[in-house]
Design a protein around this motif. Sequence first.
Motif, mmCIF file in Angstrom:
data_model
loop_
_atom_site.group_PDB
_atom_site.id
_atom_site.type_symbol
_atom_site.label_atom_id
_atom_site.label_comp_id
_atom_site.label_asym_id
_atom_site.label_seq_id
_atom_site.Cartn_x
_atom_site.Cartn_y
_atom_site.Cartn_z
ATOM 1 N N MET A 33 1.069 -1.219 -0.334
ATOM 2 C CA MET A 33 0.226 -0.367 -0.277
ATOM 3 C C MET A 33 0.606 0.930 -0.233
ATOM 4 O O MET A 33 1.695 1.004 1.290
ATOM 5 N N GLN A 34 0.603 2.513 -0.434
ATOM 6 C CA GLN A 34 1.306 3.236 -0.862
ATOM 7 C C GLN A 34 0.575 4.753 0.609
ATOM 8 O O GLN A 34 -0.369 4.260 1.072
ATOM 9 N N THR A 35 2.091 4.506 1.159
ATOM 10 C CA THR A 35 1.772 5.615 2.360
ATOM 11 C C THR A 35 2.581 7.475 1.825
ATOM 12 O O THR A 35 3.244 7.424 1.708
ATOM 13 N N ILE A 36 1.239 8.278 1.514
ATOM 14 C CA ILE A 36 1.656 9.338 1.061
ATOM 15 C C ILE A 36 1.751 10.744 1.701
ATOM 16 O O ILE A 36 0.465 10.713 2.027
ATOM 17 N N LEU A 37 2.456 11.350 1.772
ATOM 18 C CA LEU A 37 2.083 12.736 2.534
ATOM 19 C C LEU A 37 1.583 14.219 1.515
ATOM 20 O O LEU A 37 2.406 14.244 0.658
ATOM 21 N N ILE A 38 0.790 14.188 1.463
ATOM 22 C CA ILE A 38 -0.134 15.883 0.648
ATOM 23 C C ILE A 38 0.756 17.101 2.075
ATOM 24 O O ILE A 38 -0.752 17.472 2.677
ATOM 25 N N THR A 39 0.826 18.367 1.666
ATOM 26 C CA THR A 39 0.557 19.573 2.524
ATOM 27 C C THR A 39 0.079 20.293 1.415
ATOM 28 O O THR A 39 -0.545 20.163 0.145
ATOM 29 N N GLY A 40 -0.727 21.267 1.960
ATOM 30 C CA GLY A 40 -1.858 22.107 2.031
ATOM 31 C C GLY A 40 -2.808 21.694 0.994
ATOM 32 O O GLY A 40 -3.551 21.466 0.043
ATOM 33 N N ALA A 41 -3.241 20.515 1.857
ATOM 34 C CA ALA A 41 -4.443 19.141 1.663
ATOM 35 C C ALA A 41 -5.706 19.431 1.635
ATOM 36 O O ALA A 41 -6.501 18.240 1.641
ATOM 37 N N THR A 42 -6.365 21.011 2.286
ATOM 38 C CA THR A 42 -7.271 21.047 2.474
ATOM 39 C C THR A 42 -8.237 21.656 1.274
ATOM 40 O O THR A 42 -8.873 22.346 0.756
ATOM 41 N N SER A 43 -7.706 22.289 0.733
ATOM 42 C CA SER A 43 -7.718 23.103 -1.756
ATOM 43 C C SER A 43 -7.023 23.251 -2.196
ATOM 44 O O SER A 43 -5.856 22.349 -1.996
ATOM 45 N N GLY A 44 -7.280 23.290 -3.031
ATOM 46 C CA GLY A 44 -6.935 23.863 -4.461
ATOM 47 C C GLY A 44 -6.405 21.725 -4.819
ATOM 48 O O GLY A 44 -6.575 21.271 -4.498
ATOM 49 N N ILE A 45 -5.115 22.373 -5.555
ATOM 50 C CA ILE A 45 -4.371 21.063 -6.260
ATOM 51 C C ILE A 45 -4.126 20.172 -4.744
ATOM 52 O O ILE A 45 -4.419 18.504 -5.212
ATOM 53 N N GLY A 46 -3.982 20.338 -3.505
ATOM 54 C CA GLY A 46 -3.396 19.280 -2.745
ATOM 55 C C GLY A 46 -4.917 18.535 -2.413
ATOM 56 O O GLY A 46 -4.529 17.489 -1.991
ATOM 57 N N LYS A 47 -5.624 19.121 -2.290
ATOM 58 C CA LYS A 47 -7.136 18.616 -2.045
ATOM 59 C C LYS A 47 -7.173 17.477 -3.164
ATOM 60 O O LYS A 47 -7.885 16.491 -2.636
ATOM 61 N N LEU A 82 6.392 16.198 14.134
ATOM 62 C CA LEU A 82 5.431 15.826 13.347
ATOM 63 C C LEU A 82 5.611 13.986 13.387
ATOM 64 O O LEU A 82 6.567 13.693 12.700
ATOM 65 N N ASP A 83 5.230 12.680 13.859
ATOM 66 C CA ASP A 83 5.969 11.435 13.573
ATOM 67 C C ASP A 83 5.605 10.911 12.187
ATOM 68 O O ASP A 83 4.483 9.910 12.202
ATOM 69 N N LEU A 84 6.499 10.605 11.284
ATOM 70 C CA LEU A 84 5.530 10.279 10.077
ATOM 71 C C LEU A 84 5.856 8.675 10.195
ATOM 72 O O LEU A 84 6.807 8.508 10.796
ATOM 73 N N PRO A 85 4.939 8.227 9.488
ATOM 74 C CA PRO A 85 5.198 6.592 9.012
ATOM 75 C C PRO A 85 6.611 6.322 7.924
ATOM 76 O O PRO A 85 6.378 7.926 7.485
ATOM 77 N N ALA A 86 6.264 5.069 7.674
ATOM 78 C CA ALA A 86 7.113 4.969 6.112
ATOM 79 C C ALA A 86 6.746 5.499 5.377
ATOM 80 O O ALA A 86 6.082 5.437 5.324
ATOM 81 N N LEU A 87 7.272 6.655 4.522
ATOM 82 C CA LEU A 87 6.459 6.847 3.426
ATOM 83 C C LEU A 87 6.756 6.385 2.089
ATOM 84 O O LEU A 87 8.089 6.003 1.641
ATOM 85 N N THR A 88 6.203 6.763 0.535
ATOM 86 C CA THR A 88 6.400 5.993 0.159
ATOM 87 C C THR A 88 6.315 7.150 -0.871
ATOM 88 O O THR A 88 6.693 6.572 -2.786
ATOM 89 N N GLY A 89 5.707 8.458 -1.174
ATOM 90 C CA GLY A 89 5.390 9.219 -1.747
ATOM 91 C C GLY A 89 5.141 10.715 -0.673
ATOM 92 O O GLY A 89 4.661 10.211 0.283
ATOM 93 N N ALA A 90 5.482 11.341 -1.428
ATOM 94 C CA ALA A 90 5.400 12.714 -0.796
ATOM 95 C C ALA A 90 4.534 13.768 -1.941
ATOM 96 O O ALA A 90 5.770 13.981 -3.062
ATOM 97 N N VAL A 91 3.670 14.860 -1.778
ATOM 98 C CA VAL A 91 3.239 15.268 -2.379
ATOM 99 C C VAL A 91 3.630 17.216 -1.972
ATOM 100 O O VAL A 91 3.022 17.484 -0.913
ATOM 101 N N VAL A 92 4.256 17.218 -2.223
ATOM 102 C CA VAL A 92 5.224 18.764 -1.432
ATOM 103 C C VAL A 92 4.364 20.304 -2.320
ATOM 104 O O VAL A 92 4.465 20.549 -3.663
ATOM 105 N N ASN A 93 3.327 20.691 -1.965
ATOM 106 C CA ASN A 93 2.655 21.703 -2.246
ATOM 107 C C ASN A 93 1.935 22.777 -1.709
ATOM 108 O O ASN A 93 1.210 23.632 -2.121
ATOM 109 N N ALA A 94 2.251 22.724 -0.857
ATOM 110 C CA ALA A 94 1.427 24.024 0.320
ATOM 111 C C ALA A 94 2.169 24.743 -0.207
ATOM 112 O O ALA A 94 3.372 25.609 -0.536
#
Length: 225
Positions: free
Chosen positions: A1-15, A53-65
């Motif tokens: 399973m993918q585990t992905i961090l996304i910032t700026g996640a409440t609107s626009g491209i992040g949402k 912030l205790d991040l889990p092991a990630l497979t992806g990230a969207v650096v968006n904020a």
Amino acid sequence: MQTILITGATSGIGKACADHFQDMGAELVLVDQQTGDGIIKGDVSDPEFWKTLDLPALTGAVVNAGIGSFSFIGDTDFAEWRRVMAVNLDGAFLTLKAALAAMQRGGSIVVTASATGLKPVPMTAAYGTSKAAVIQLARIAAAENAKRGIRVNAIAPGGVDTNIWEPMLDPERDRAEQIAEMGADVPLGRYATAAEIAEQVAFLMSDAAGTMTGAVLTSDGGFTL
């Protein structure tokens, strides 16, 4: 399973990215300054936030904020310049640093840049400069982490129908009509939707992108041509 961090996640491209990856069954870590369902509230430009912030092991990230800013250089005071750089550049650096540390077995990262980071556009001194810088940051991260099996790419959208335009819109007029008028100046004749950009982000993060790393995907309807 993918585990992905996304910032700026409440609107626009992040949402849109959050919705897209959720539909794909990914486990998401969503960060934003605004509160919302499943959102971790935090300031991406604050180093102390990332320490807690205790991040889990990630497979992806969207650096968006990111935040917008529209003024001529002569009309941009230093406080506004620093405000934009803090979120768009410092925030991208801290997010990228945290995401790389949380990737134990390779992965894929996409940094949201902008066509204004590629083309000099009047009234985008702070915003365009911050986005040019994150493009270079993404490319350096790609060079540093390729041997770890981590791909890092940037996407440079042109006009996208998001709330970044709200300060420039007339509240007395129909919003969709104004967005359509602004998009009519683009060679393809319209702005992108946030969902379209999310699909392109998902491509960059997928196996279909193959060996793409350090690339900048320009998705601007021909604006930079």
